[in-house]
Design a protein around this motif. Structure first.
Motif, short mmCIF file in Angstrom:
data_model
loop_
_atom_site.label_atom_id
_atom_site.label_comp_id
_atom_site.label_asym_id
_atom_site.label_seq_id
_atom_site.Cartn_x
_atom_site.Cartn_y
_atom_site.Cartn_z
N LEU A 107 -8.59 -40.96 -6.87
CA LEU A 107 -7.13 -40.94 -6.70
C LEU A 107 -6.50 -39.75 -7.44
CD1 LEU A 107 -6.28 -44.73 -7.09
CD2 LEU A 107 -6.03 -43.36 -5.03
N GLU A 108 -6.92 -39.53 -8.67
CA GLU A 108 -6.35 -38.43 -9.45
C GLU A 108 -6.64 -37.08 -8.81
OE1 GLU A 108 -7.77 -38.72 -13.46
OE2 GLU A 108 -6.07 -39.95 -14.07
N LEU A 109 -7.83 -36.96 -8.26
CA LEU A 109 -8.22 -35.70 -7.63
C LEU A 109 -7.30 -35.38 -6.46
CD1 LEU A 109 -10.36 -33.50 -7.88
CD2 LEU A 109 -11.81 -34.83 -6.34
N GLY A 110 -7.03 -36.38 -5.63
CA GLY A 110 -6.15 -36.16 -4.49
C GLY A 110 -4.74 -35.85 -4.90
N LEU A 111 -4.21 -36.57 -5.90
CA LEU A 111 -2.84 -36.36 -6.35
C LEU A 111 -2.69 -35.01 -7.07
CD1 LEU A 111 -2.03 -39.96 -7.64
CD2 LEU A 111 -1.21 -38.88 -5.54
N PHE A 112 -3.68 -34.65 -7.87
CA PHE A 112 -3.65 -33.37 -8.57
C PHE A 112 -3.64 -32.22 -7.58
CE2 PHE A 112 -5.82 -29.67 -10.35
CZ PHE A 112 -5.16 -29.49 -11.55
N ALA A 113 -4.52 -32.31 -6.59
CA ALA A 113 -4.60 -31.24 -5.60
C ALA A 113 -3.34 -31.15 -4.75
CB ALA A 113 -5.81 -31.45 -4.71
#
Length: 206
Positions: free
Chosen positions: A107-113
């Protein structure tokens, strides 16, 4: 220096990236931090992955494949498409409870990107989820001799939305019973867009 086959080295780098991001967040997942966590020289990274984007995409694919495998394994004994979806979602919840750090990283990876627009592969992250969801729905239908009344590509979007919601809510309150109730509601909602195959359709399928 350890002599490691390329596939094993790839798997270790992916696992190291997940650990780094789980412990310190996505911004901390630099190339140096990842190879240090994997106990590899810096050159090993560029030998396996051309760019950090490629590694992050490998992380997404790895987590998604583990989720899909767990969901399919959980669905095997189902006798209805609703039960297949519910069992698959419950198997995913089991995975979430056992390894919350992996889902948090995803989840963090998608939101960060999405915020920074730094990963060229990012637009495909949810496309990967949608594709995996459509495969799961088709698997459930084939398993239970059921036909979807809407395209699986369309039904995969609400399925993924349910999964994202279950994940976020569980990470917030760790209420596994509530997560399973949501899974049951999701399964019933998605299954309402299906019907059993008629005898002739079953024969045609074979």
């Amino acid at each position: 220096m350890r002599r490691i086959p390329p596939q094993q080295r790839r798997e270790e780098l992916v696992a190291a990236a997940i650990r780094v991001m789980a412990q310190r967040g996505v911004p901390a997942a630099t190339t140096r931090a990842i190879v240090a966590e994997a106990d590899m020289p810096l050159g090993a990274f560029s030998y396996i992955f051309g760019t950090q984007d490629e590694l992050m995409h490998a992380v997404i694919e790895t987590v998604t494949e583990q989720e899909r495998f767990a969901a399919q394994a959980g669905s095997i004994a189902a006798t209805s498409v609703e039960a297949a979806i519910r069992n698959g979602l419950n198997a995913y919840i089991d995975l979430l409870v056992a390894h919350p750090e992996r889902e948090l990283v995803s989840l963090e990876l998608g939101l960060f990107a999405a915020r920074h627009r730094t990963m060229k592969e990012t637009p495909t992250q949810w496309e990967t989820y949608f594709s995996s969801g459509a495969q799961m729905l088709q698997y459930a239908a084939d398993l239970t001799r059921t036909r979807w009344t809407a395209p699986t590509a369309e039904l995969a979007r609400p399925l993924v939305a349910f999964i994202d919601g279950i994940t976020l809510a569980w990470l917030a309150d760790r209420d596994t019973d509530a997560a399973r109730r949501t899974a049951a509601f999701a399964a019933a909602s998605i299954a309402s867009h299906s019907r059993p195959l008629r005898t002739q359709e079953v024969r045609d399928a074979h």
